[in-house]
Design a protein around this motif. Structure first.
Motif, PDB file in Angstrom:
ATOM      1  N   LEU A 142      92.359  86.007  26.052  1.00  0.00           N
ATOM      2  CA  LEU A 142      91.553  84.799  25.880  1.00  0.00           C
ATOM      3  C   LEU A 142      90.137  85.098  25.379  1.00  0.00           C
ATOM      4  CD1 LEU A 142      92.614  82.798  29.059  1.00  0.00           C
ATOM      5  CD2 LEU A 142      92.903  82.020  26.693  1.00  0.00           C
ATOM      6  N   GLY A 143      89.751  86.349  25.402  1.00  0.00           N
ATOM      7  CA  GLY A 143      88.442  86.717  24.870  1.00  0.00           C
ATOM      8  C   GLY A 143      88.282  86.314  23.417  1.00  0.00           C
ATOM      9  N   GLU A 160     101.037  84.358  26.770  1.00  0.00           N
ATOM     10  CA  GLU A 160     101.850  84.572  27.973  1.00  0.00           C
ATOM     11  C   GLU A 160     100.949  84.913  29.156  1.00  0.00           C
ATOM     12  OE1 GLU A 160     105.609  87.336  29.531  1.00  0.00           O
ATOM     13  OE2 GLU A 160     104.833  87.542  27.480  1.00  0.00           O
ATOM     14  N   GLY A 161     101.168  84.227  30.275  1.00  0.00           N
ATOM     15  CA  GLY A 161     100.359  84.465  31.463  1.00  0.00           C
ATOM     16  C   GLY A 161      99.246  83.463  31.643  1.00  0.00           C
ATOM     17  N   VAL A 162      99.097  82.501  30.705  1.00  0.00           N
ATOM     18  CA  VAL A 162      98.108  81.434  30.830  1.00  0.00           C
ATOM     19  C   VAL A 162      98.801  80.195  31.396  1.00  0.00           C
ATOM     20  CG1 VAL A 162      96.596  79.845  29.578  1.00  0.00           C
ATOM     21  CG2 VAL A 162      96.632  82.263  28.973  1.00  0.00           C
ATOM     22  N   SER A 163      98.215  79.598  32.416  1.00  0.00           N
ATOM     23  CA  SER A 163      98.770  78.386  33.012  1.00  0.00           C
ATOM     24  C   SER A 163      97.648  77.409  33.306  1.00  0.00           C
ATOM     25  CB  SER A 163      99.547  78.700  34.296  1.00  0.00           C
ATOM     26  OG  SER A 163      98.702  79.314  35.254  1.00  0.00           O
ATOM     27  N   ALA A 164      97.991  76.133  33.368  1.00  0.00           N
ATOM     28  CA  ALA A 164      96.979  75.098  33.563  1.00  0.00           C
ATOM     29  C   ALA A 164      96.353  75.196  34.951  1.00  0.00           C
ATOM     30  CB  ALA A 164      97.600  73.715  33.379  1.00  0.00           C
ATOM     31  N   THR A 186      96.100  90.479  31.833  1.00  0.00           N
ATOM     32  CA  THR A 186      96.375  90.690  30.406  1.00  0.00           C
ATOM     33  C   THR A 186      96.055  89.432  29.608  1.00  0.00           C
ATOM     34  OG1 THR A 186      98.118  92.285  30.917  1.00  0.00           O
ATOM     35  CG2 THR A 186      98.158  91.282  28.725  1.00  0.00           C
ATOM     36  N   ALA A 187      96.437  88.273  30.140  1.00  0.00           N
ATOM     37  CA  ALA A 187      96.163  87.017  29.446  1.00  0.00           C
ATOM     38  C   ALA A 187      94.668  86.738  29.372  1.00  0.00           C
ATOM     39  CB  ALA A 187      96.887  85.874  30.153  1.00  0.00           C
TER      40      ALA A 187
END
Length: 229
Positions: free
Chosen positions: A162-163, A130-134, A157-158
């Motif tokens: 992603l780490g 959640e919170g990741v967008s292209a 937070t996203a």
């Protein structure tokens, strides 16, 4: 320490330890807009790879906090290159994570399956955060990367989440460096020179215009020359 700085430095430490890298160059990057250095160019070497290049650009006045790592495998190796860009701007965090193919994936299925197929669940999981967008990257640039590229914008937070994706991509790449990949046809060195010339071309990637405005022609070309080879 910002999240992009923390992620980049953590990744660099892991690479340096795993590959026993030694710093060959560590240069400050300057700009007319600041009395203090605005960036840093580092070049590291180690036997398993050709070289690793890092470029850090941090200018709080314009909301720039950008960190790039590019680990290049040897010219005659088919093992993909590894790259990570981690960025914070005034509006969002951003990331570019990928393994750069050294051959045409469509006609080297064994290579594709070994080098890239294991990344599929990692890629799918990243896009479910959640919170990741292209990110707005066009097909022309995408053609020079891999279909498993993670190129996105993210909330704070996203970006933290992603780490794990970065760690897992890196672990897979280190395994490829250690064990190798299936043999491929063609001149991988010549293909790589051509691909890197396009990948780092100011005509293809508009980021070079921004880098040149910040650093000036001479320093921008110094950075680009390290990436070209």
């Amino acid at each position: 320490m910002s999240l992009p700085t923390e992620l980049s430095e953590r990744t660099l430490r892991r690479l340096s330890t795993a590959l026993e890298l030694v710093t060959a160059e560590d240069l400050s990057l300057t700009s007319p807009m600041s009395p203090e250095p605005v960036g840093r160019l580092r070049v590291l070497h180690g036997d398993p790879i050709d070289k690793l290049v890092t470029v850090d650009l941090v200018v709080p006045a314009i909301g720039l906090d950008s960190h790039m790592i590019f680990a290049f495998t040897p010219a005659d190796s088919a093992v993909p290159h590894f790259t990570l860009d981690s960025v914070r701007s005034a509006e969002y965090h951003a990331m570019h994570l990928d393994l750069i193919p050294r051959t045409d994936l469509a006609v080297h299925l064994a290579y594709l399956d070994a080098a890239f197929l294991p990344l599929t669940p990692l890629l799918e999981a990243a896009w479910q955060i959640e919170g990741v967008s292209a990110a707005a990257v066009g097909p022309r640039q995408r053609a020079m990367m891999s279909p498993w590229m993670v190129v996105c914008r993210a909330t704070e937070t996203a970006f933290r989440a992603l780490g794990t994706t970065v760690d897992d991509y890196l672990q897979h790449w280190l395994t490829l460096v250690d064990k190798g990949v299936p043999a491929v046809d063609g001149d991988v060195a010549a293909r790589d020179r051509a691909n890197r010339a396009n990948l780092f071309s100011p005509e293809v990637d508009p980021v070079w215009a921004q880098v040149t405005r910040l650093l000036g022609d001479e320093q921008a070309e110094r950075v680009r020359s390290e990436l070209l080879g």
